[in-house]
Design a protein around this motif. Structure first.
Motif, short mmCIF file in Angstrom:
data_model
loop_
_atom_site.label_atom_id
_atom_site.label_comp_id
_atom_site.label_asym_id
_atom_site.label_seq_id
_atom_site.Cartn_x
_atom_site.Cartn_y
_atom_site.Cartn_z
N SER A 1 0.85 -1.18 0.00
CA SER A 1 0.00 0.00 0.00
C SER A 1 0.89 1.23 0.00
CB SER A 1 -0.89 -0.02 1.24
OG SER A 1 -1.46 1.25 1.39
N GLU A 2 0.46 2.26 -0.69
CA GLU A 2 1.29 3.47 -0.78
C GLU A 2 1.38 4.17 0.57
OE1 GLU A 2 -0.49 5.81 -3.84
OE2 GLU A 2 -0.11 4.27 -5.34
N LYS A 3 0.29 4.11 1.33
CA LYS A 3 0.23 4.87 2.57
C LYS A 3 0.69 4.07 3.77
CE LYS A 3 -3.40 7.53 3.25
NZ LYS A 3 -4.84 7.80 3.26
N THR A 4 1.41 2.94 3.55
CA THR A 4 1.79 2.08 4.67
C THR A 4 2.71 2.84 5.64
OG1 THR A 4 1.70 0.23 3.20
CG2 THR A 4 2.79 -0.12 5.29
N GLN B 1 -9.55 -1.90 5.09
CA GLN B 1 -8.88 -1.78 6.39
C GLN B 1 -7.79 -0.72 6.35
OE1 GLN B 1 -7.49 -5.77 6.91
NE2 GLN B 1 -9.53 -6.60 7.31
N LYS B 2 -7.02 -0.72 5.26
CA LYS B 2 -5.90 0.22 5.19
C LYS B 2 -6.36 1.65 5.00
CE LYS B 2 -2.21 -2.80 3.96
NZ LYS B 2 -1.17 -3.16 3.02
N LYS B 3 -7.58 1.79 4.43
CA LYS B 3 -8.12 3.13 4.23
C LYS B 3 -8.33 3.81 5.58
CE LYS B 3 -10.88 3.01 0.63
NZ LYS B 3 -12.21 2.65 0.08
N ILE B 4 -8.68 3.02 6.59
CA ILE B 4 -9.08 3.65 7.85
C ILE B 4 -8.00 3.56 8.94
CG2 ILE B 4 -10.29 1.65 8.83
CD1 ILE B 4 -12.51 3.89 9.51
N ASP C 1 -18.99 -4.96 8.60
CA ASP C 1 -18.74 -5.95 7.55
C ASP C 1 -17.95 -5.38 6.36
OD1 ASP C 1 -20.67 -4.51 6.36
OD2 ASP C 1 -22.02 -6.18 5.92
N LYS C 2 -17.55 -4.14 6.44
CA LYS C 2 -16.61 -3.63 5.43
C LYS C 2 -15.19 -4.11 5.75
CE LYS C 2 -17.01 0.80 4.06
NZ LYS C 2 -17.30 2.23 4.35
N TYR C 3 -14.94 -4.49 7.01
CA TYR C 3 -13.58 -4.80 7.45
C TYR C 3 -13.37 -6.29 7.72
CZ TYR C 3 -14.12 0.15 7.91
OH TYR C 3 -14.41 1.45 7.63
N ILE C 4 -14.34 -6.92 8.33
CA ILE C 4 -14.30 -8.39 8.46
C ILE C 4 -15.70 -8.93 8.17
CG2 ILE C 4 -12.33 -8.69 10.03
CD1 ILE C 4 -14.28 -8.80 12.35
N PRO C 5 -15.79 -10.15 7.59
CA PRO C 5 -17.12 -10.68 7.28
C PRO C 5 -17.87 -11.09 8.54
CG PRO C 5 -15.43 -12.29 6.78
CD PRO C 5 -14.72 -11.06 7.21
N GLY D 1 -24.65 3.13 15.14
CA GLY D 1 -25.49 3.38 16.31
C GLY D 1 -25.38 4.82 16.78
N MET D 2 -25.28 4.99 18.07
CA MET D 2 -25.21 6.35 18.61
C MET D 2 -23.87 7.02 18.34
SD MET D 2 -25.08 5.42 22.64
CE MET D 2 -24.71 7.04 23.26
N TYR D 3 -22.92 6.23 17.85
CA TYR D 3 -21.60 6.81 17.54
C TYR D 3 -21.45 7.02 16.03
CZ TYR D 3 -20.63 5.20 22.26
OH TYR D 3 -20.67 4.99 23.60
N TYR D 4 -22.59 7.20 15.31
CA TYR D 4 -22.52 7.19 13.84
C TYR D 4 -21.63 8.28 13.29
CZ TYR D 4 -25.63 11.21 13.64
OH TYR D 4 -26.14 12.45 13.77
N ASP D 5 -21.49 9.43 14.02
CA ASP D 5 -20.65 10.51 13.48
C ASP D 5 -19.37 10.69 14.30
OD1 ASP D 5 -21.86 11.41 15.71
OD2 ASP D 5 -22.44 13.37 14.91
N SER D 6 -18.98 9.65 15.03
CA SER D 6 -17.77 9.77 15.85
C SER D 6 -16.53 9.75 14.97
CB SER D 6 -17.72 8.64 16.86
OG SER D 6 -16.44 8.55 17.40
N TYR D 7 -15.53 10.50 15.39
CA TYR D 7 -14.28 10.54 14.61
C TYR D 7 -13.45 9.28 14.78
CZ TYR D 7 -11.90 11.33 18.99
OH TYR D 7 -11.41 11.17 20.24
N SER D 8 -13.70 8.52 15.85
CA SER D 8 -12.77 7.44 16.18
C SER D 8 -13.36 6.05 16.05
CB SER D 8 -12.24 7.63 17.60
OG SER D 8 -13.32 7.51 18.49
N THR D 9 -14.63 5.90 15.69
CA THR D 9 -15.19 4.55 15.58
C THR D 9 -15.62 4.27 14.14
OG1 THR D 9 -17.43 5.29 16.08
CG2 THR D 9 -16.09 4.59 17.94
N ILE D 10 -15.72 2.99 13.82
CA ILE D 10 -16.17 2.61 12.48
C ILE D 10 -17.69 2.45 12.49
CG2 ILE D 10 -14.03 1.52 11.82
CD1 ILE D 10 -15.65 -1.15 12.39
#
Lengths: 240, 305
Positions: A24-27, A226-229, A174-178, A161-170
């Protein structure tokens, strides 16, 4: 085989395993994890790669089910013996301890807690997942032997959930693990968790819980997400 | 008797012991659960776990010793069964005396440690720091357990003037008053206390303490290796109980007696485990160096003069 030959062979294998993984370029690599040369006690210079020296650099392979009556029997055994990794990621982990108490008693259903990923086959993501924890979750998930199942507990794993706009949570797990089974709610009670286990058992018995193979099949896509985030990606691409 | 027939019987006995060990383990977990007010695992759970572990699709490796570790452990268990008389039938060449021979007590003492050392090597190659910690604790505790246990075994050997387990069992026949429990009470007391450590239940189960140091030496093991270790564990538990049964509680004259006695011996350690919480390793080592060791020394002194 002389020591020099062995060194050559090791570095050859190392190069091969590095070539197999996606770059990855951003590694980002921590300074202490960088590839470097060190002088061995006997004076020879050896190249070390702290990240890859302890892990297999090979991509995960799809493991096809055996099929037939053997697979049916094994699926039955897998569904009756679910070993859960004791790893609480969010506030939902407070709903897991009641499962071992007399009131809920998950042992009746063949569900047991295991303290190490090597021996577990079910992973409960309990509630919100911070980006920092996601990194540990990926490492742990990849260390579990296939077939492995993921239970996503609570609304946070579905849409944030209630953290939908949090800066630190996903937001979407299922975008990261199935994920095999979602249990909606904030927070779902232990009964809901047991219902989720029962659903997972049905899926396993029907042979539909093959998400470990899906992860291997769509490995590139998952890794890209995963690497995007994860900004401080200082680990091997596949953590065997 | 034809050697092949004998081998077939020994294999059959091993299968009985394996399945009895698994059933006994499940029963004891069930008893623990009932004490806590739960239903606990189903009786068939150990078999399901075993099949599940065999059916795991991906495995890792850490090197050759990592493979051999569980094999050593199973060898330790099977070796104990092979060279110890299971059921006393009145003849040293009976069907269930297996391959017992003069001086097998020494070999059995060796086999007791063999599996543990194999596991230590295998788990050591796994390279996990928690495994190393579990090994260090396990070997420290085992050394403390072995001392009173060996002294008591030696006392029994001096008492009957033989190192043959078969002869020790033979000498105890003819009623419970002939058991070592009554003829050599100090050795029996040392064995009964040290046996708690050998069977490895609470309060002496820090080695595989799930909450403090993960699962101990087995941290890196998975799949069929773990299945191997499970079956070895089931065999070893029955074998340890059978060894104490043969040496202290008069042996068994039929399989029913063997199952009853091994159950009660194993239950003793589970009973203590349910009542008392877990010891730290320095507490458990010093515990074995106090009363059990003193009893072991007394047992030796009794037959030395």
């Amino acid at each position: 085989m002389s020591e020099l030959d062995l060194n050559d062979k090791v570095s050859e294998m190392l190069a091969k395993s590095e070539a197999n993984v996606i770059k990855s370029e951003k590694t980002f690599i921590h300074p202490e994890d960088e590839v470097r040369e060190v002088v061995a006690p006997d004076g020879s210079i050896i190249k070390i790669n702290p990240i890859y020296d302890y892990f297999s650099g090979e991509r995960p392979q799809e493991e096809k089910p055996r099929g037939g009556i053997v697979e049916k029997f094994l699926n039955w055994a897998r569904s009756e013996s679910i070993w859960v990794l004791g790893f609480g990621t969010g506030c939902g982990s407070i709903e897991i301890p009641p499962l071992v108490t007399p009131r809920f008693d998950m042992f009746r259903f063949g569900i047991q807690m295991r303290p190490t990923p090597r021996q577990s086959n079910a992973f409960i993501i309990s509630g919100y997942l911070s980006v920092k924890t996601l990194k540990r979750v990926i490492r742990t998930y990849e260390q579990m032997p296939a077939p492995k199942y993921v239970i996503a507990l609570g609304s946070c794993t579905i849409n944030g959930g209630m953290y939908y706009d949090s800066y630190s949570t996903i937001n979407r797990l299922d975008k990261y693990i199935p994920v095999d089974v979602y249990i909606a709610g904030c927070m779902p009670r232990p009964e809901a968790l047991i219902a989720g286990f029962v659903k997972l058992k049905e899926l396993i018995k029907e042979g539909k819980a093959e998400k470990a193979n899906e992860y291997a099949r769509n490995f590139d896509e998952y890794k890209a997400n995963q690497k995007k985030i994860i900004k401080d990606w200082s680990m091997p691409d596949y953590n065997w | 008797m034809n050697i092949y027939v004998k081998l077939a019987y020994t294999f059959l006995g091993l299968m009985i012991v394996l399945n009895w060990g698994m059933l006994m383990g499940a029963t004891m977990r069930k008893i623990g659960a009932r004490v806590a007010g739960r239903h606990g695992i189903p009786f068939k759970q150990p078999w399901i776990d075993l099949f599940k572990n065999i059916g795991v699709r991906t495995t890792i490796t850490h090197g050759i010793m990592y493979y051999i570790g569980p094999v050593f452990r199973l060898t330790g268990g099977v070796g104990l069964f092979l060279f110890m008389p299971a059921v006393f039938s009145g003849s040293p060449y009976g069907i269930w005396t297996n391959f017992s021979f003069e001086g097998d007590l020494i070999l059995i003492l060796y086999f007791q440690v063999f599996g543990m050392l194999g596991m230590a090597l295998g788990a050591g190659e796994g390279g996990h720091p928690y495994a190393a910690m579990g090994i260090a604790r396990g070997l420290a505790q085992h050394a403390a357990v072995e001392l009173p246990l060996t002294l008591a075994f030696l006392s029994i050997a001096i008492q009957y003037d033989t190192f043959s387990v078969y002869k020790i069992v033979e000498a105890q026949q003819g009623g419970f008053q002939n058991w070592v429990l009554f003829t050599n009470p100090f050795a029996a007391a040392a064995v009964i206390l040290a046996m708690l450590g050998a069977l490895g239940h609470s309060p002496f189960n820090l080695v595989k303490a799930p909450n403090e140091i993960l699962i101990g030496p087995a941290t890196e093991y998975e799949g069929s290796y773990l299945g191997f270790m499970q079956s070895a564990g089931a065999i070893i538990h029955v074998m340890e109980a059978m060894l104490f049964m043969n040496l202290v509680f008069g042996g068994a004259t039929n399989w029913f007696e063997l199952i009853l006695k091994t159950f009660l011996i194993y239950f003793w350690s589970v009973f203590v485990g349910i009542v008392f919480p877990r010891f730290k390793i320095e507490q458990s080592v010093t515990w074995f160096f106090k009363v059990p060791l003193l009893l072991g020394v007394l047992a030796i002194l009794m037959y030395s003069f």
